[in-house]
Design an enzyme around this catalytic site. Structure first.
Site, PDB file in Angstrom:
ATOM      1  N   GLY A 196      24.115  18.095  17.204  1.00 38.90           N
ATOM      2  CA  GLY A 196      25.571  18.216  17.192  1.00 38.90           C
ATOM      3  C   GLY A 196      26.202  17.523  18.383  1.00 38.90           C
ATOM      4  N   GLY A 197      27.052  18.281  19.082  1.00 36.25           N
ATOM      5  CA  GLY A 197      27.780  17.695  20.207  1.00 36.25           C
ATOM      6  C   GLY A 197      26.887  17.165  21.298  1.00 36.25           C
ATOM      7  N   ALA A 432      24.184 -20.098  17.253  1.00 35.85           N
ATOM      8  CA  ALA A 432      23.293 -19.652  18.330  1.00 35.85           C
ATOM      9  C   ALA A 432      23.554 -20.449  19.602  1.00 35.85           C
ATOM     10  CB  ALA A 432      21.839 -19.782  17.909  1.00 35.85           C
TER      11      ALA A 432
HETATM   12  C1  HXC Z   1      24.049  29.364  20.533  1.00 40.48           C
HETATM   13  C2  HXC Z   1      21.942  28.875  19.761  1.00 40.48           C
HETATM   14  C3  HXC Z   1      22.436  27.813  18.986  1.00 40.48           C
HETATM   15  C4  HXC Z   1      23.839  27.562  19.055  1.00 40.48           C
HETATM   16  C5  HXC Z   1      20.308  27.915  18.692  1.00 40.48           C
HETATM   17  N1  HXC Z   1      20.625  28.907  19.549  1.00 40.48           N
HETATM   18  N2  HXC Z   1      21.405  27.239  18.331  1.00 40.48           N
HETATM   19  N3  HXC Z   1      22.744  29.636  20.528  1.00 40.48           N
HETATM   20  N4  HXC Z   1      24.599  28.361  19.835  1.00 40.48           N
HETATM   21  N5  HXC Z   1      24.368  26.520  18.432  1.00 40.48           N
HETATM   22  C6  HXC Z   1      19.723  29.810  20.250  1.00 40.48           C
HETATM   23  C7  HXC Z   1      18.704  30.477  19.326  1.00 40.48           C
HETATM   24  O1  HXC Z   1      19.261  31.652  18.790  1.00 40.48           O
HETATM   25  C8  HXC Z   1      17.605  30.765  20.311  1.00 40.48           C
HETATM   26  O2  HXC Z   1      17.953  31.871  21.107  1.00 40.48           O
HETATM   27  C9  HXC Z   1      17.623  29.574  21.235  1.00 40.48           C
HETATM   28  O3  HXC Z   1      18.949  29.015  21.120  1.00 40.48           O
HETATM   29  C10 HXC Z   1      16.626  28.527  20.856  1.00 40.48           C
HETATM   30  O4  HXC Z   1      16.819  28.159  19.499  1.00 40.48           O
HETATM   31  P1  HXC Z   1      15.583  28.046  18.480  1.00 40.48           P
HETATM   32  O5  HXC Z   1      16.145  27.766  17.139  1.00 40.48           O
HETATM   33  O6  HXC Z   1      14.715  29.253  18.636  1.00 40.48           O
HETATM   34  O7  HXC Z   1      14.824  26.793  19.063  1.00 40.48           O
HETATM   35  P2  HXC Z   1      13.914  25.753  18.308  1.00 40.48           P
HETATM   36  O8  HXC Z   1      13.039  26.444  17.318  1.00 40.48           O
HETATM   37  O9  HXC Z   1      13.285  24.922  19.350  1.00 40.48           O
HETATM   38  O10 HXC Z   1      14.917  24.836  17.445  1.00 40.48           O
HETATM   39  C11 HXC Z   1      15.836  23.990  18.123  1.00 40.48           C
HETATM   40  C12 HXC Z   1      16.828  23.445  17.082  1.00 40.48           C
HETATM   41  C13 HXC Z   1      17.497  24.615  16.335  1.00 40.48           C
HETATM   42  C14 HXC Z   1      16.081  22.505  16.141  1.00 40.48           C
HETATM   43  C15 HXC Z   1      17.856  22.583  17.860  1.00 40.48           C
HETATM   44  O11 HXC Z   1      17.898  25.594  17.288  1.00 40.48           O
HETATM   45  C16 HXC Z   1      18.697  24.196  15.553  1.00 40.48           C
HETATM   46  O12 HXC Z   1      18.613  23.480  14.532  1.00 40.48           O
HETATM   47  N6  HXC Z   1      19.873  24.667  15.992  1.00 40.48           N
HETATM   48  C17 HXC Z   1      21.125  24.295  15.364  1.00 40.48           C
HETATM   49  C18 HXC Z   1      21.575  23.021  15.933  1.00 40.48           C
HETATM   50  C19 HXC Z   1      22.933  22.609  15.457  1.00 40.48           C
HETATM   51  O13 HXC Z   1      23.206  22.504  14.248  1.00 40.48           O
HETATM   52  N7  HXC Z   1      23.810  22.414  16.392  1.00 40.48           N
HETATM   53  C20 HXC Z   1      25.097  21.870  16.088  1.00 40.48           C
HETATM   54  C21 HXC Z   1      26.102  22.785  16.631  1.00 40.48           C
HETATM   55  S1  HXC Z   1      27.667  22.141  16.160  1.00 40.48           S
HETATM   56  P3  HXC Z   1      16.868  32.840  21.744  1.00 40.48           P
HETATM   57  O14 HXC Z   1      17.680  33.993  22.248  1.00 40.48           O
HETATM   58  O15 HXC Z   1      15.932  33.224  20.649  1.00 40.48           O
HETATM   59  O16 HXC Z   1      16.196  32.094  22.831  1.00 40.48           O
HETATM   60  C22 HXC Z   1      28.114  21.105  17.376  1.00 40.48           C
HETATM   61  C23 HXC Z   1      29.433  20.439  17.121  1.00 40.48           C
HETATM   62  C24 HXC Z   1      30.031  19.823  18.341  1.00 40.48           C
HETATM   63  O17 HXC Z   1      27.483  20.911  18.348  1.00 40.48           O
HETATM   64  C25 HXC Z   1      30.870  18.667  17.945  1.00 40.48           C
HETATM   65  C26 HXC Z   1      31.433  17.982  19.144  1.00 40.48           C
HETATM   66  C27 HXC Z   1      32.005  16.634  18.762  1.00 40.48           C
END
Ligand code: HXC
Length: 541
Positions: A196-197, A432
């Site tokens: 994401g971000g 080129a």
């Molecule tokens: C808060 C989050 C989180 C989030 C994961 N966690 N995503 N906390 N906000 N967005 C937490 C989990 O609950 C977990 O907490 C810890 O972070 C680690 O995550 P895991 O999933 O256990 O880690 P891993 O298995 O290594 O997987 C990593 C990952 C997966 C592949 C990145 O977490 C994932 O797919 N997350 C979603 C990513 C995503 O879609 N992000 C986009 C957000 S939107 P604990 O307590 O168990 O340690 C965005 C938009 C911004 O960013 C736009 C700006 C222009």
């Protein structure tokens, strides 16, 4: 073996406390012990279990990464006590001092830098309101001090629990990245799965370094992709280091592991000035400036369709072992990177005849123009080696916009005011010739080797166009064609016509290229050139 992190390290003996009105020894010791205990808690980040999980994935913690990256004992941490201010979704029970990022400043090879390191052990390094505040503070400090900013990225993206506060913080980060662009070098080291971000900020920075297998970059992950487009893809194929360093070009470097990525960051910085008002860091020369490698004289095959390796040419001309290739595996038909010439940093741009004959396609256009603009922004002279049959023909390239992508190269060279030198080693056909740092877009000195062919197109293509009707009517078309090609080659497949008209400044014996480039660079050391006053140009993006 490096020791613990800067000011967070437990200090040695403390100054003997004053007595009387300012308190007793005991009270002072208690205060300092409390501070020590707090520092220790901060060092623990998200706790032992999460640190172990981080190590199990082959990743270092944010603290460990900083220790590896910086000169020993140089790290100065700030904002280590700040916590988030949110309570929804159980967040009031998840407050960690420092939140999900460590920020501060320190030194690399004795030179100052600011940095931030996302802490995956705290809520996945998620980007929160306070993470945004901390990173913005580090970036403001970097801009004010005029030093590079390095981001060690390991973040799941926007912190879901904080909603718009997290998104706003991202916006602020992107604003900071944009303000800093072209003023201080910005390096992003990707050390985990960043989503994401957390991939947009790196995309706004100058260099992205990824680690193989432990880092990923994607806007939406495999699950979302499956739902929306029904495509099934694994994390590595979608956004691993191999993908981004070869296919998308998002990553400039792919390191085997974290140690290598951090070492590479140190090496990359050694070529960069601290800011756009400084020259790049020169070092005392270690290689003979008069060195002439005789192998260069025969490196270009006489037959125009035979390949040779432009990287060998580069290694033989520049200071020994000084070439750091950027975007090595992306668009390998072009070569870009930093090198040193008699100790001075230069940016090298070249075609690679060993890959697709050095043709310029969309990816090569992006690769070269981006690198040229970086060098120009940071006062790094450009040295270009030309051997290309021109722009890539084909429907796919045309429909994907080779016209506007190719235009970026000429825009970047024409806009660049740093010293510019070029050497045509063999083919400089058509576009080129013009776009690859020709005299007419204000290259200061243009050279050619005796093997250079400067023409609107290759001899065979030219004869087919110019004499098609004539050859259809002739008795012996093949012999006539061969003769026409030969006379065409005689005129254009040698550089003397271009030198006679002043389009090329001199013809070099290839072996003398190194001393001649050193002399030219020395002449242009204090070059002054400016662009017409404007807010900014409109680059053909
Ligand atoms: C808060 C989050 C989180 C989030 C994961 N966690 N995503 N906390 N906000 N967005 C937490 C989990 O609950 C977990 O907490 C810890 O972070 C680690 O995550 P895991 O999933 O256990 O880690 P891993 O298995 O290594 O997987 C990593 C990952 C997966 C592949 C990145 O977490 C994932 O797919 N997350 C979603 C990513 C995503 O879609 N992000 C986009 C957000 S939107 P604990 O307590 O168990 O340690 C965005 C938009 C911004 O960013 C736009 C700006 C222009």
């Amino acid at each position: 073996m490096k020791t613990d992190v800067g000011t967070q390290a437990t200090p040695g003996k403390t100054t003997p406390p004053c007595r009387g009105a300012t308190g007793t020894d005991n009270e002072h010791e208690t205060l300092i012990a409390e501070l020590q205990a707090r520092r220790e808690k901060i060092r623990q980040g998200g706790g032992t279990r999460r640190i172990e999980a981080q190590h199990a994935k082959g990743k270092l913690t944010a603290h460990e990464r900083i220790i590896h990256l910086l000169d020993e004992g140089s790290f100065q941490q700030i904002d280590a006590y700040i916590t988030h201010r949110h309570s929804d979704f159980g967040m009031d029970e998840q407050r960690h001092p420092g939140d999900s990022v460590i920020v501060g400043f320190g030194k690399i090879n004795g030179r100052r830098i600011c940095l931030y390191a996302q802490d995956f052990t705290v809520l996945g390094g998620s980007f929160s309101e306070v993470q945004g505040q901390k990173v913005a503070k580090a970036m403001d400090l970097a801009l004010q001090a005029g030093v590079p900013i390095i981001g060690l990225n390991d973040s799941v993206g926007a912190r879901i629990q904080e909603g718009v506060y997290s998104l706003a913080a991202y916006g602020d980060l992107f604003w900071h990245n944009t303000q800093a662009s072209g003023v201080i070098p910005q390096i992003s080291v990707m050390l985990g799965s960043c989503a994401g971000g957390s991939v947009y900020s790196p995309a706004l920075t100058d260099f992205v370094i990824m680690t193989q297998h432990t880092s990923h970059m994607f806007i939406t992950g495999p699950e979302v992709i499956k739902t929306v487009t029904r495509e099934e893809v694994d994390l590595e194929t979608l956004g691993g280091a191999a993908t981004h360093s070869r296919v998308s070009g998002v990553a400039h470097f792919a390191a085997d592991n974290e140690d290598q990525a951090l070492d590479l960051t140190r090496r990359l910085l050694s070529y960069l000035p601290a800011n756009n008002a400084e020259p790049p860091p020169a070092i005392p020369p270690t290689d003979n400036p008069a060195r002439m490698d005789p192998d260069l004289n025969s490196i270009v095959p006489i037959k125009p369709n035979q390949a040779y390796d432009m990287k060998t040419v580069i290694h033989k001309i520049f200071d020994l072992d000084s070439f750091l290739e950027v975007h090595e595996n992306f668009a390998p038909n072009a070569v870009v990177g930093f090198a040193r010439l008699h100790g001075q940093v230069v940016g090298v741009v070249a075609q690679q005849p060993a890959v697709l004959a050095g043709v310029i396609d969309i990816d090569a256009s992006d690769k070269m123009s981006r690198f040229i603009r970086f060098c120009d922004a940071f006062n790094i002279p450009l040295i270009t080696f030309v051997d290309s049959p021109g722009f890539m023909p084909g429907v796919a390239q045309e429909h994907s916009g080779i016209i506007r992508h190719g235009a970026k190269i000429v825009y970047a060279y024409a806009e660049a005011t740093v010293p510019k030198l070029s050497v045509v080693t063999r083919k400089a056909y058509g576009g080129a010739y013009v776009v690859m740092s020709s005299k007419h877009i204000r290259t200061d000195l243009t050279f050619a080797w005796p093997t250079a062919e400067i023409a609107v197109m290759g001899a065979e293509g030219a004869v087919n166009i110019l004499y098609r009707k004539q050859l259809e009517e002739t008795q012996n078309p093949e012999a006539d064609r061969a003769q026409l090609i030969e006379s065409f080659r005689e005129k254009f497949a040698k550089p003397y016509t271009s030198a006679a008209s002043g389009h090329i400044d001199d013809i070099l014996i290839p072996a003398e290229t190194r001393p001649r480039l050193i002399a030219a660079l020395e002449l242009l050391r204090d070059k002054q050139a400016t662009l017409p006053p404007k807010k900014h140009g409109i680059m053909p993006v």
